[in-house]
Design an enzyme around this catalytic site. Sequence first.
Site, PDB file in Angstrom:
ATOM      1  N   GLU A   4       0.818  -1.218   0.000  1.00  0.00           N
ATOM      2  CA  GLU A   4       0.000   0.000   0.000  1.00  0.00           C
ATOM      3  C   GLU A   4       0.852   1.270   0.000  1.00  0.00           C
ATOM      4  O   GLU A   4       0.431   2.309  -0.497  1.00  0.00           O
ATOM      5  CB  GLU A   4      -0.971  -0.003   1.173  1.00  0.00           C
ATOM      6  CG  GLU A   4      -2.111  -1.025   1.035  1.00  0.00           C
ATOM      7  CD  GLU A   4      -1.717  -2.410   1.530  1.00  0.00           C
ATOM      8  OE1 GLU A   4      -0.529  -2.617   1.863  1.00  0.00           O
ATOM      9  OE2 GLU A   4      -2.598  -3.286   1.571  1.00  0.00           O
ATOM     10  N   PHE A  30     -11.268  -8.129  13.821  1.00  0.00           N
ATOM     11  CA  PHE A  30     -10.187  -8.513  12.907  1.00  0.00           C
ATOM     12  C   PHE A  30      -9.892  -7.374  11.927  1.00  0.00           C
ATOM     13  O   PHE A  30     -10.797  -6.847  11.291  1.00  0.00           O
ATOM     14  CB  PHE A  30     -10.576  -9.782  12.146  1.00  0.00           C
ATOM     15  CG  PHE A  30      -9.509 -10.208  11.164  1.00  0.00           C
ATOM     16  CD1 PHE A  30      -8.263 -10.624  11.622  1.00  0.00           C
ATOM     17  CD2 PHE A  30      -9.744 -10.167   9.800  1.00  0.00           C
ATOM     18  CE1 PHE A  30      -7.272 -10.991  10.729  1.00  0.00           C
ATOM     19  CE2 PHE A  30      -8.756 -10.534   8.905  1.00  0.00           C
ATOM     20  CZ  PHE A  30      -7.514 -10.947   9.369  1.00  0.00           C
ATOM     21  N   GLN A  31      -8.648  -7.005  11.859  1.00  0.00           N
ATOM     22  CA  GLN A  31      -8.183  -5.921  10.994  1.00  0.00           C
ATOM     23  C   GLN A  31      -8.860  -4.583  11.257  1.00  0.00           C
ATOM     24  O   GLN A  31      -9.030  -3.783  10.347  1.00  0.00           O
ATOM     25  CB  GLN A  31      -8.304  -6.319   9.514  1.00  0.00           C
ATOM     26  CG  GLN A  31      -7.340  -7.448   9.165  1.00  0.00           C
ATOM     27  CD  GLN A  31      -7.198  -7.688   7.685  1.00  0.00           C
ATOM     28  OE1 GLN A  31      -8.130  -7.441   6.920  1.00  0.00           O
ATOM     29  NE2 GLN A  31      -6.047  -8.187   7.288  1.00  0.00           N
ATOM     30  N   LYS A  60     -17.662  -1.579   6.120  1.00  0.00           N
ATOM     31  CA  LYS A  60     -18.093  -2.568   5.138  1.00  0.00           C
ATOM     32  C   LYS A  60     -19.611  -2.566   4.957  1.00  0.00           C
ATOM     33  O   LYS A  60     -20.118  -2.704   3.841  1.00  0.00           O
ATOM     34  CB  LYS A  60     -17.595  -3.948   5.567  1.00  0.00           C
ATOM     35  CG  LYS A  60     -17.653  -4.960   4.443  1.00  0.00           C
ATOM     36  CD  LYS A  60     -16.794  -6.169   4.752  1.00  0.00           C
ATOM     37  CE  LYS A  60     -16.919  -7.211   3.656  1.00  0.00           C
ATOM     38  NZ  LYS A  60     -16.041  -8.369   3.920  1.00  0.00           N
ATOM     39  N   MET A  75      24.283   9.546   1.784  1.00  0.00           N
ATOM     40  CA  MET A  75      24.087  10.832   2.435  1.00  0.00           C
ATOM     41  C   MET A  75      24.402  10.751   3.924  1.00  0.00           C
ATOM     42  O   MET A  75      24.992  11.660   4.505  1.00  0.00           O
ATOM     43  CB  MET A  75      22.656  11.322   2.211  1.00  0.00           C
ATOM     44  CG  MET A  75      22.409  12.728   2.690  1.00  0.00           C
ATOM     45  SD  MET A  75      23.553  13.910   1.962  1.00  0.00           S
ATOM     46  CE  MET A  75      22.589  14.548   0.601  1.00  0.00           C
TER      47      MET A  75
HETATM   48  C1  TPP Z   1      12.598   5.980   5.143  1.00  0.00           C
HETATM   49  C2  TPP Z   1      13.873   6.670   5.444  1.00  0.00           C
HETATM   50  N1  TPP Z   1      14.747   6.126   6.310  1.00  0.00           N
HETATM   51  C3  TPP Z   1      15.925   6.732   6.562  1.00  0.00           C
HETATM   52  C4  TPP Z   1      16.249   7.916   5.965  1.00  0.00           C
HETATM   53  C5  TPP Z   1      17.558   8.616   6.277  1.00  0.00           C
HETATM   54  N2  TPP Z   1      18.409   8.728   5.101  1.00  0.00           N
HETATM   55  C6  TPP Z   1      18.468   9.844   4.344  1.00  0.00           C
HETATM   56  S1  TPP Z   1      19.474   9.695   3.042  1.00  0.00           S
HETATM   57  C7  TPP Z   1      19.895   8.135   3.461  1.00  0.00           C
HETATM   58  C8  TPP Z   1      20.873   7.352   2.665  1.00  0.00           C
HETATM   59  C9  TPP Z   1      20.339   6.975   1.354  1.00  0.00           C
HETATM   60  O1  TPP Z   1      21.200   6.052   0.778  1.00  0.00           O
HETATM   61  P1  TPP Z   1      21.007   5.607  -0.727  1.00  0.00           P
HETATM   62  O2  TPP Z   1      19.592   5.259  -0.988  1.00  0.00           O
HETATM   63  O3  TPP Z   1      21.996   4.553  -1.033  1.00  0.00           O
HETATM   64  O4  TPP Z   1      21.304   6.931  -1.543  1.00  0.00           O
HETATM   65  P2  TPP Z   1      22.651   7.800  -1.615  1.00  0.00           P
HETATM   66  O5  TPP Z   1      22.603   8.806  -0.514  1.00  0.00           O
HETATM   67  O6  TPP Z   1      23.796   6.858  -1.465  1.00  0.00           O
HETATM   68  O7  TPP Z   1      22.582   8.421  -2.954  1.00  0.00           O
HETATM   69  C10 TPP Z   1      19.233   7.749   4.629  1.00  0.00           C
HETATM   70  C11 TPP Z   1      19.412   6.437   5.300  1.00  0.00           C
HETATM   71  C12 TPP Z   1      15.281   8.461   5.089  1.00  0.00           C
HETATM   72  N3  TPP Z   1      15.472   9.633   4.482  1.00  0.00           N
HETATM   73  N4  TPP Z   1      14.137   7.815   4.821  1.00  0.00           N
END
Ligand code: TPP
Lengths: 196, 590
Positions: free
Chosen positions: B75, B137-138, B187, B501
Site C-alpha cells: 500500500e 479482525f483488521q 463494510k 548521504m
Molecule cells: C525511510 C527513510 N529512512 C531513513 C532515511 C535517512 N536517510 C536519508 S538519506 C539516506 C541514505 C540513502 O542512501 P542511498 O539510498 O543509497 O542513496 P545515496 O545517498 O547513497 O545516494 C538515509 C538512510 C530516510 N530519508 N528515509
Amino acid sequence: MLKQEYTITVYTENQIGLLNRIAIIFSRRKINIESLNTSPSEVDSVHRFTIVINETEDVVKKLCRQIEKQVEVLKAYYNTQEEIVWQELALYKVPTDVIAEEVKVERLLREHGAKAVVIRKDYTVFEVAGHREETDNLIKVLEPYGLIEFVRSARVAIIKNSDGFHEKLKEFEHREPGEDAIENEYLAKKDEVFSM
Amino acid sequence: MKAETETFEKIKTPQKSESSIPPLGGVGGAVAVMEALVAENVETIFGYPGGAIMPIYDALYDYNEKLKHILVRHEQGAIHAAQGYARVSGKCGVVFATSGPGATNLVTGLADAMIDSTPVVCITGQVFAHLLGTDAFQETDVINITTPVTKWNYQVTDATEIPVVLAKAFYIAKSGRPGPVVIDITKNAQLQKFDYKGYEKCEHIRSYRPKPIIRKKFIEEAAKLINGAERPFVIFGQGVILGKAEKEFKKFIEKAGIPAAWTILGMSAIPTDHPLGVGMLGMHGNYGPNVLTNECDVLIAVGMRFDDRVTGRLDKYAKQAKVIHLDIDPAEIDKNVKATVPVWGDCRETLPLLTELIEQKVYPQWLQRFRDYMQKEEDKVIKEELNPSGDTLTMGEVIRELNELTKADAIIVTDVGQHQMVACRYAQFNKTKSNITSGGLGTMGFALPAAIGAAYGDPSRPTVAIIGDGGFQMTLQELGTIMQFKPNVNIIILNNNFLGMVRQWQQLFHENRYSFVDITSPDFVQVAKGFGIPGKSISKREDIKPALKEMLDNNGSYLLEIMVGKENNVFPMVPQGRGVSEIVLSKEEL
Ligand SMILES: Cc1ncc(C[n+]2csc(CCOP(=O)(O)OP(=O)(O)O)c2C)c(N)n1
C-alpha cells in the site's frame, strides 16, 4: 515576548473528530492546554470551543492560524484576560454535620458566594462560579473541615468586544466570501479588497 | 484466513440484530463510490484489496472499462504512485486500501503528501460499523491514526453519505493548498443499498476557505517595494506549479527583470535554462542564491514555505531584506520568516495584479553577481562533478549524459539521498511538473512507486527514476507492479555501496565514524530479470552514454545500475545550524 494567559475561542461545525484535530495542534508543539471547553454557541448548529493556554502572543497567533486551517473550523479568536468575561464553576462536597455544627463554616461559605446544590444528611454539595483564585481559595478554606470532593469545570468566556457570530456566519455561507470570512489582523476596508 | 472467512460468512447471513443488513433494492454504497470516481474524471486508481474493502473491489469489477486499477505490491507503493501521478498530471491521485494493515501502510505516503501538498484521495475499507471499537479482525482506528497527516478525513458508516462525502473529499484534496484526504468506509456502508440520487460535485463548504481574499493594499505595497528595490530577489516553490501559475510567474519575473531561484519542489516551474533562473536554494542548492539571499534588499517569496532546509539558521536568514510573501495558505505567512508585506492569495491571481503594477526593469550588475558566484561554483565543484578527472564515476556525469539524451524533456523522479541532491542540482527541465521528489518528508523508497505513477500521469514523456542502492531496497517489490502492468519506467540505480548521504554526514560531522552505512545489495540486474525487466550494470565511463541510450530506446521498463564513487560528497553545503551565506564549497572549508 512574554508568556501570558490567552483564551482562544473557536467557532466550528459540530463534527466528530474535530476535538482531536484541534487538540493535536497543541500537543504536536508540546503546548499544554490549561483548560478546554466545548459547547453550543449563540448560533444554532455552530459549536464553540474555549481553550486556555499560557503562551506568547506570537505563538498564539500561529496556533490560531493552524486551527483556522482545519476544514471544519469557521473562525478562531484569541484574547487576553482583560478582553474577556470569564467564569469557571466549582463544586465542593462537605460533610453536612460540620456545616451544621460550625457556625464559622456557614459564614465562610456565604462570604465566598457558595450556593448549596444538594443537601443530604451525610454531605452537602456547594457550587461557586468565579475566577480561578476565587474557587481555589474556597478549597483552602474548606480543607480543615473535611472537604470530601472537589471539581472545577473548564473555563467559559465571552469576548467583551464581539457582536457574536450570527452576522459572520452569513458571510461564510456565501459562496463568494466577504472580507470577514477570512479575517486577519489587517482587516481591510471594502475598497481595499479585490473581488475576482 | 479463518477470521476473514468468518466475517465473510456474516455478510451472507447477517444476523437480524445487526445494522449491517443491506436493504433490498437501490444502489449499493460500493457502486456509489464508483459513480463518484467516474464523475470526478478519475482514470487511474492505485490499490490493494482485502477483506474490508471487498464490496468496493466487487463493484470495480463492473467498472473495469471506465476505471483503470493498478494492483501495487504494497500500500505504500499505492500512495507514492498516486502522488507521482498527481504531481505529473496535476490531477488528484486515488488510492484503495483495506482496513488495518492496508490502511496503516498508507501512513508514510500520507505524511509525504501532506508536507508536499499533494492532492490524493485514499479510500480505505473499515470493519462493519457494529464492530467498531471491539478490536475486530483488521480493525484499526484509521481516522485517529491519520488525523495529523491528512488535510481532512472522515469515516462513513452509512451509504447515504457516500456521494456527499466523496464530493467533499475531492474538493478539499484539490482546492486551496492541496493535500491528502482519507475516507474510511465501513463494510456495511459499502454493502448497504440506498436510494441513490446521483452525484453532485462540491464547490463550497461554509467552514472552509480554500483561497484567502486578495487585498489591493498589499498588492500595491508589494509593487512599491519592488519598484524601489535595487537588489530584488525572487524565490519560488511548488505553489507556482500547484497553482498552475507558471505563465503568470514567468511574465512577472520577465517584466520585473528579477533573478529567481527555485526550491527543490519549485524546480521545473520555469525552464532550468531561463536567463533569470539562478538555480536551486537550500542546503545543497547553488552557491549564489544562498549567499545572495543575505544581500538582496527585497526578497519576494512565491508559493514557498521557508523550510529549514532552505533557510538554514533563521536568525541569520535575510535579515537585511524586506520580505514579500505570496502564499495561498494564511498559516504560512509569518510562520518562519516575518513578512513585511503578506500577499495572501492564489498566486495565479495575485501575480498578474502585481505584474501590472511593477515597472519593466533589468538589474545587469545584480544578475552578474549571481553569475560570478556560479562561475566560482563551476570552477570549484561543478566541473569536477560533471567532467571528472579521476577514474571513478560521479553521479553528476550520469545526469549530464542523461540531460543530453533526453533534451530536458524527461520526467525525473528521485529518491532520497546524495543522488537526489545531485540529480536536482544538475538535471535540466524545459517542462513544468517534471521534477518529482519527496521534498518535505525525505521518504526513502518514494522514487520507484512514484515513477510508476508518473508514467501513468504523463505517458507521452519518458519517466526516469533515479534511486540510490539503499532506497531502492525499500520499495523494490513494486518491480512486480511494473512486470504486471507494464508502465514505461526507466530505472537508474546510482550505486555507491553506501547509504551515501548518511555516510557523508558521518564523515563530515561525526569524525569518519561510519556506523551502519555500509549496505550490501543484491545483484540488481538479476533481481530485475526475475521480474522480467531487462537491465544492465556498468562501471566504466565510456559505457554511460550507450547504456543510457539503450535504456531510453528500450520499449518498456529497464533497469540500469551504475557503479559510482563510493565516498564522493555532495557540495556546496549549508551545514546544519549555519546561515545560508555560510555555505561551503568543499570539505576543507568546513
Ligand atoms: C525511510 C527513510 N529512512 C531513513 C532515511 C535517512 N536517510 C536519508 S538519506 C539516506 C541514505 C540513502 O542512501 P542511498 O539510498 O543509497 O542513496 P545515496 O545517498 O547513497 O545516494 C538515509 C538512510 C530516510 N530519508 N528515509
